[in-house]
Scaffold this motif. Structure first.
Motif, PDB file in Angstrom:
ATOM      1  N   GLY A 133      -3.639  13.402   1.408  1.00  0.00           N
ATOM      2  CA  GLY A 133      -4.685  13.795   2.352  1.00  0.00           C
ATOM      3  C   GLY A 133      -4.375  15.109   3.038  1.00  0.00           C
TER       4      GLY A 133
ATOM      5  N   PHE B 124       1.176   4.075   1.377  1.00  0.00           N
ATOM      6  CA  PHE B 124       0.609   4.810   2.509  1.00  0.00           C
ATOM      7  C   PHE B 124       1.158   6.226   2.635  1.00  0.00           C
TER       8      PHE B 124
ATOM      9  N   VAL C 144      -3.988   7.601   8.154  1.00  0.00           N
ATOM     10  CA  VAL C 144      -3.770   6.508   7.214  1.00  0.00           C
ATOM     11  C   VAL C 144      -3.333   5.269   7.995  1.00  0.00           C
TER      12      VAL C 144
ATOM     13  N   LYS D 246       0.847  -1.199   0.000  1.00  0.00           N
ATOM     14  CA  LYS D 246       0.000   0.000   0.000  1.00  0.00           C
ATOM     15  C   LYS D 246       0.884   1.252   0.000  1.00  0.00           C
TER      16      LYS D 246
ATOM     17  N   ALA E 166      -4.619  13.973   7.697  1.00  0.00           N
ATOM     18  CA  ALA E 166      -4.916  12.629   7.194  1.00  0.00           C
ATOM     19  C   ALA E 166      -4.647  11.615   8.293  1.00  0.00           C
TER      20      ALA E 166
ATOM     21  N   THR F 200      -1.495   3.369  12.484  1.00  0.00           N
ATOM     22  CA  THR F 200      -2.219   4.498  11.914  1.00  0.00           C
ATOM     23  C   THR F 200      -1.362   5.736  12.061  1.00  0.00           C
TER      24      THR F 200
ATOM     25  N   GLU G  95      -0.615   8.407   0.228  1.00  0.00           N
ATOM     26  CA  GLU G  95      -1.969   8.647   0.731  1.00  0.00           C
ATOM     27  C   GLU G  95      -1.977   9.718   1.821  1.00  0.00           C
ATOM     28  N   ALA G  96      -0.999   9.650   2.734  1.00  0.00           N
ATOM     29  CA  ALA G  96      -0.917  10.646   3.810  1.00  0.00           C
ATOM     30  C   ALA G  96      -0.603  12.032   3.247  1.00  0.00           C
TER      31      ALA G  96
ATOM     32  N   TYR H  64      -1.914   1.403   7.920  1.00  0.00           N
ATOM     33  CA  TYR H  64      -1.070   0.558   7.071  1.00  0.00           C
ATOM     34  C   TYR H  64      -0.382  -0.485   7.944  1.00  0.00           C
TER      35      TYR H  64
END
Length: 179
Positions: free
Chosen positions: A133, A126, A142, A124, A140, A158, A129-130, A144
């Motif tokens: 976000g 991650f 996230v 992932k 964010a 998290t 994504e963070a 993972y």
């Protein structure tokens, strides 16, 4: 010739029951005490873990520190085990807007590395994504899978991240919580 005194069978059974009872107690009590110790220490690992609330408090402390002292002070202070920013499995991370690690509390050797494409144990992305976000919403959370530094095992984590602007430049400040 010596003979044993004649003992009534009920009296003999009473004596044997007393010895068996004492013997059983002497065996059972240590086992019960051991089980009690195990039960009490089973909760100990939970106390070795940071909580979401503690991660939030660390984010607040790190943000105040950065606002007072600037980005340049972060690498040394965040990684100092006596500096107040490493608490059990909690530690701060500061990344610039491009995903370059500025200050990592647990692994300062990551400082200067671009972690934008970093992936977790399941692949992932991650960190992307963070960062995305934080860019879109200012924060964010996230989840993972990552190596837990205390157990040495892959565990759920998290990352709580927020946008921080220092000297007019955007940064991502984050603290992760193992689950």
């Amino acid at each position: 010739m010596l003979t044993a005194p004649l003992v009534h069978p009920e009296c003999l059974m009473h004596r044997l029951n007393g010895r068996l009872h004492r013997h059983t107690l002497l065996t059972v009590i240590p086992v019960l005490l051991l089980l009690l110790v195990i039960a009490l220490t089973a909760g100990a690992p939970a106390r070795t873990r940071g909580t979401d609330a503690e991660a939030g408090a660390m984010l607040d402390r790190a943000e105040r520190y950065l606002n007072r002292n600037g980005v340049g002070a972060a690498p040394g202070v965040f990684a100092d085990h006596e500096g107040g920013f490493i608490d059990r499995d909690l530690y701060p991370m500061l990344l610039d807007r491009d995903g370059v690690m500025v200050a990592h509390g647990w692994t300062p050797s990551l400082n200067g590395s671009n972690l934008t494409d970093l992936r977790d144990a399941d692949g992932k992305p991650f960190m992307r994504e963070a960062l995305d976000g934080v860019e879109r919403q200012g924060r964010a959370d996230v989840t993972y899978r990552w190596l837990d530094p205390l157990s040495g095992q892959i565990a759920r984590k998290t990352m709580h991240a927020r946008r921080l602007v220092l000297n007019g430049k955007p940064y991502t400040l984050a603290v992760g919580v193992y689950r």
